[in-house]
Write an enzyme that holds these catalytic residues in place. Structure first.
Site, short mmCIF file in Angstrom:
data_model
loop_
_atom_site.label_atom_id
_atom_site.label_comp_id
_atom_site.label_asym_id
_atom_site.label_seq_id
_atom_site.Cartn_x
_atom_site.Cartn_y
_atom_site.Cartn_z
N GLU A 148 21.90 47.70 8.25
CA GLU A 148 21.03 48.08 9.47
C GLU A 148 19.98 49.04 9.26
O GLU A 148 20.26 50.16 8.44
CB GLU A 148 22.12 48.53 10.47
N ARG A 166 32.71 59.53 15.70
CA ARG A 166 32.21 60.98 14.88
C ARG A 166 33.38 61.60 14.53
O ARG A 166 34.55 61.80 15.11
CB ARG A 166 31.35 61.63 15.40
N ARG A 217 32.87 64.14 19.12
CA ARG A 217 32.28 64.74 20.20
C ARG A 217 31.61 63.72 21.38
O ARG A 217 31.58 64.26 22.39
CB ARG A 217 30.57 65.37 19.87
N HIS A 257 17.94 52.52 16.19
CA HIS A 257 17.96 53.93 16.47
C HIS A 257 16.59 54.30 17.12
O HIS A 257 15.50 53.83 16.48
CB HIS A 257 18.06 54.76 15.08
#
Ligand code: PXP
Length: 238
Positions: free
Chosen positions: A150, A44, A48, A190
């Protein structure tokens, strides 16, 4: 279906204390010993969880297929061109979000997407766009030259077990078939967990599922090896 394990949350835990434990490379080794298809990480913008050095170390490992999730920025393009991961998945990214909240709007920035993927495809990196199950987004991706999409399974995962599940599931299934008719290969991920993943077998020809949070959460109780093996079995059972 193949399983790609997203190890970002091993890094989340490590970074919570700013030290080195749990060690990312140990997690990668365990996943590899379970013969997962890919190690997936999202570098990212704010770093993070996964850091540049983690991605570089994974990339250097022999016989390890790295699927790098990244935003469509110049910085990430430069990193991908330098490291040449086996696959990249281009995702939207907002600084304040807890996780990737929706699919990328490829249709709304098609020219930029085409330019962005061109040098990556020229380096034989398998490019995928992370998109919602939406026909407009799929036809936009088909114009970029990327071989993969995806599909964002977040809506389905949230709706699982509710009145909205069937509609969310049929949207995914219809989108996968629509994309395959365009010659695209289809991954998904996800929010998938040990329960809702089973219905992914009802979608024809899905190539790979990328799963992170549920596996790392289960690993807290049963260990990473067991958690990965259980999910891999669920992916492989037809
Ligand atoms: N695929 C993509 C493109 C993602 O961004 C994520 C989350 O980082 C995942 C799959 C994995 O999602 P989860 O951690 O909910 O399994």
């Amino acid at each position: 279906m193949l399983l790609g394990v997203n190890i970002d949350h091993v890094a989340t835990l490590r970074n919570a204390r700013g030290g080195v434990e749990p060690d990312i490379m140990t997690a990668v080794r365990i996943c590899k010993e379970c013969n997962v298809a890919s190690i997936t990480t999202h570098l990212r913008e704010d770093r993070r969880h996964i850091k540049d050095a983690d991605v570089e170390a994974i990339r250097m490992l022999p016989h390890t297929r790295l699927n790098l999730e990244m935003a469509m920025t110049d910085e990430m393009q430069e990193i991908a061109l330098r490291l040449r991961p086996h696959a990249i998945c281009i995702v939207p990214e907002k600084r304040q979000e807890l996780t990737t909240e929706g699919g990328l709007d490829v249709e709304g920035q098609l020219d930029r997407a085409i330019k962005f993927v061109k040098p990556l495809l020229a380096k034989n990196i398998e490019v995928s766009f992370f998109i919602d199950p939406d026909v407009h987004q799929i036809s936009a991706v088909s114009k970029t030259g990327a071989p993969f999409i995806e599909l964002h399974t977040g809506k389905y995962s949230e709706a699982f077990g509710t009145m909205d599940e069937e509609k969310a599931f049929q949207d995914l299934k219809g989108a996968a078939i629509f994309a395959q008719n365009f010659g695209l290969k289809v991954n998904a991920g996800h929010g998938l967990n040990y329960h809702n993943v089973k219905r992914m077998h009802e979608i024809p020809n899905l190539v790979e599922l990328n799963i992170g949070h549920s596996i790392i959460a289960r690993a807290v109780f049963v260990g990473l090896e067991q958690a990965v093996k259980e999910m891999k079995n669920l992916c492989e059972q037809g």
